[in-house]
Motif scaffolding. Sequence first.
Motif, PDB file in Angstrom:
ATOM      1  N   GLU A 150       1.262   0.192 -11.012  1.00  0.00           N
ATOM      2  CA  GLU A 150       0.593   0.888 -10.046  1.00  0.00           C
ATOM      3  C   GLU A 150       0.872   0.495  -8.651  1.00  0.00           C
ATOM      4  N   ARG A 151       0.965   1.329  -7.852  1.00  0.00           N
ATOM      5  CA  ARG A 151       0.969   1.341  -6.330  1.00  0.00           C
ATOM      6  C   ARG A 151       0.077   2.001  -5.781  1.00  0.00           C
ATOM      7  N   PHE A 152      -0.901   1.435  -4.937  1.00  0.00           N
ATOM      8  CA  PHE A 152      -2.051   1.913  -4.514  1.00  0.00           C
ATOM      9  C   PHE A 152      -1.867   2.535  -3.104  1.00  0.00           C
ATOM     10  N   VAL A 153      -2.328   3.817  -2.735  1.00  0.00           N
ATOM     11  CA  VAL A 153      -2.139   4.364  -1.767  1.00  0.00           C
ATOM     12  C   VAL A 153      -3.378   5.051  -1.349  1.00  0.00           C
ATOM     13  N   PRO A 154      -4.487   4.624  -0.664  1.00  0.00           N
ATOM     14  CA  PRO A 154      -5.490   5.150  -0.555  1.00  0.00           C
ATOM     15  C   PRO A 154      -5.982   6.290   0.621  1.00  0.00           C
ATOM     16  N   SER A 155      -4.934   7.235   0.497  1.00  0.00           N
ATOM     17  CA  SER A 155      -5.098   8.305   1.668  1.00  0.00           C
ATOM     18  C   SER A 155      -4.121   9.535   0.917  1.00  0.00           C
ATOM     19  N   SER A 156      -4.872  10.542   0.798  1.00  0.00           N
ATOM     20  CA  SER A 156      -4.132  11.942   0.373  1.00  0.00           C
ATOM     21  C   SER A 156      -2.887  12.168   0.810  1.00  0.00           C
ATOM     22  N   GLU A 157      -2.875  12.165   2.300  1.00  0.00           N
ATOM     23  CA  GLU A 157      -1.556  12.367   3.182  1.00  0.00           C
ATOM     24  C   GLU A 157      -0.549  11.284   3.035  1.00  0.00           C
ATOM     25  N   ALA A 158      -1.347  10.046   3.101  1.00  0.00           N
ATOM     26  CA  ALA A 158      -0.049   8.875   2.891  1.00  0.00           C
ATOM     27  C   ALA A 158       0.380   8.762   1.445  1.00  0.00           C
ATOM     28  N   TYR A 159      -0.388   9.213   0.541  1.00  0.00           N
ATOM     29  CA  TYR A 159       0.081   9.258  -1.067  1.00  0.00           C
ATOM     30  C   TYR A 159       1.160  10.326  -1.152  1.00  0.00           C
ATOM     31  N   VAL A 160       1.188  11.410  -0.466  1.00  0.00           N
ATOM     32  CA  VAL A 160       2.308  12.278  -0.739  1.00  0.00           C
ATOM     33  C   VAL A 160       3.380  11.881  -0.096  1.00  0.00           C
ATOM     34  N   GLN A 161       3.458  11.248   1.279  1.00  0.00           N
ATOM     35  CA  GLN A 161       4.284  10.612   1.983  1.00  0.00           C
ATOM     36  C   GLN A 161       5.121   9.525   1.318  1.00  0.00           C
ATOM     37  N   ALA A 162       4.291   8.726   0.663  1.00  0.00           N
ATOM     38  CA  ALA A 162       4.803   7.715  -0.351  1.00  0.00           C
ATOM     39  C   ALA A 162       5.620   8.295  -1.372  1.00  0.00           C
ATOM     40  N   ALA A 163       5.258   9.288  -1.971  1.00  0.00           N
ATOM     41  CA  ALA A 163       5.861   9.881  -2.985  1.00  0.00           C
ATOM     42  C   ALA A 163       7.357  10.365  -2.373  1.00  0.00           C
ATOM     43  N   ARG A 164       7.037  11.174  -1.114  1.00  0.00           N
ATOM     44  CA  ARG A 164       8.430  11.537  -0.712  1.00  0.00           C
ATOM     45  C   ARG A 164       9.324  10.175  -0.125  1.00  0.00           C
ATOM     46  N   MET A 165       8.907   9.107  -0.064  1.00  0.00           N
ATOM     47  CA  MET A 165       9.834   8.115   0.298  1.00  0.00           C
ATOM     48  C   MET A 165      10.545   7.258  -0.951  1.00  0.00           C
ATOM     49  N   GLY A 166       9.849   7.646  -2.180  1.00  0.00           N
ATOM     50  CA  GLY A 166      10.492   7.091  -3.367  1.00  0.00           C
ATOM     51  C   GLY A 166       9.583   5.897  -3.646  1.00  0.00           C
ATOM     52  N   TRP A 167       8.407   5.676  -3.583  1.00  0.00           N
ATOM     53  CA  TRP A 167       7.544   4.506  -3.907  1.00  0.00           C
ATOM     54  C   TRP A 167       7.283   4.509  -5.432  1.00  0.00           C
ATOM     55  N   GLY A 168       7.177   5.825  -6.049  1.00  0.00           N
ATOM     56  CA  GLY A 168       6.900   5.949  -7.359  1.00  0.00           C
ATOM     57  C   GLY A 168       6.475   7.562  -7.599  1.00  0.00           C
ATOM     58  N   VAL A 169       6.110   7.634  -8.900  1.00  0.00           N
ATOM     59  CA  VAL A 169       5.664   9.082  -9.455  1.00  0.00           C
ATOM     60  C   VAL A 169       4.330   9.274  -8.870  1.00  0.00           C
TER      61      VAL A 169
END
Length: 309
Positions: free
Chosen positions: A218-237
């Motif tokens: 698990e990689r925790f990203v506690p923001s809805s907008e940042a969560y999508v950005q992290a997915a776009r950047m290839g941090w994980g599923v």
Amino acid sequence: MKNLDPSALECLAALVDEGSFERAAVRLAITQSAVSQRLRALESSVGQLLVVRSRPLRLTEPGRVLLRYARQWQALRADAERELDATVRPDERLPIAVNADSLATWVLPALDPLVQDGLLLELIVDDQDFTHERLRQGAVLGCVSTVSQALRGCSLDPLGAMEYVAVASPAFVARELPRGLHRCNFAEVPFLVFDRKDDMTQLWVEQAFGVRGPRLRERFVPSSEAYVQAARMGWGVGIVPLPQVPSELARGELVLLHPQVRVHVPLYWHCWKLGDQHRPGSTLGRIGDALVAGARAVLQPLPATGSGA
């Protein structure tokens, strides 16, 4: 118990909202001494301790009961001021609790006409499984929640179901999932998780692969907008609300994984009953109507049910 002083109830709400006597005094434009006097008078009136003077301040159980009445008084006063064509005072904030994904997708557009009309709201963000507790404690006047049963003294309106899907960036898929995401490799693949209250990723994996209680990277990203950005950047599923990512999917910045697997989370609007809150022009009625209309334009429909009582 003597009649409750509205100014003392307002003081109790300000203490909870601001977290200290100093900030409550600033909000109410009175002295700290006056805040203390109003609180002591209210405690004397009910014969019980209402606030534990700690850091941060904590309400006792009787304090939480009176906080609910304080919130209801705030809403009723806002209604009266509106009907009398009075100007709602700058410090009269009406708190409601919403989940982060709803806030990131449909809540702001739904409430925008009311805000543009001058309504002052305080949006308190929590997981959709926990917002209901804030209503029960009296911290908010209403909430968007997954709970399908109304509290005593509250009403309930179905909103719809938020549809969650699995996404990842094309580069992540090429690097980490050349043969796809499947039952034999999901435990080795990093997944994005909003916070430690969030069980959406586990729910999706359970539904996709029939595995109960999966252990995940698990990689925790506690923001809805940042969560999508992290997915776009290839941090994980990422397991995201489908209404949040249509542009990213259309542009190819994200791709769907197992698009047939979709987790549906039912959402409901709960609020305290304040007389006839559904009468035209009532504050909670207007908020509820706006949220119901906004949600139903975005969310999947729920099976028809009656409103709670």
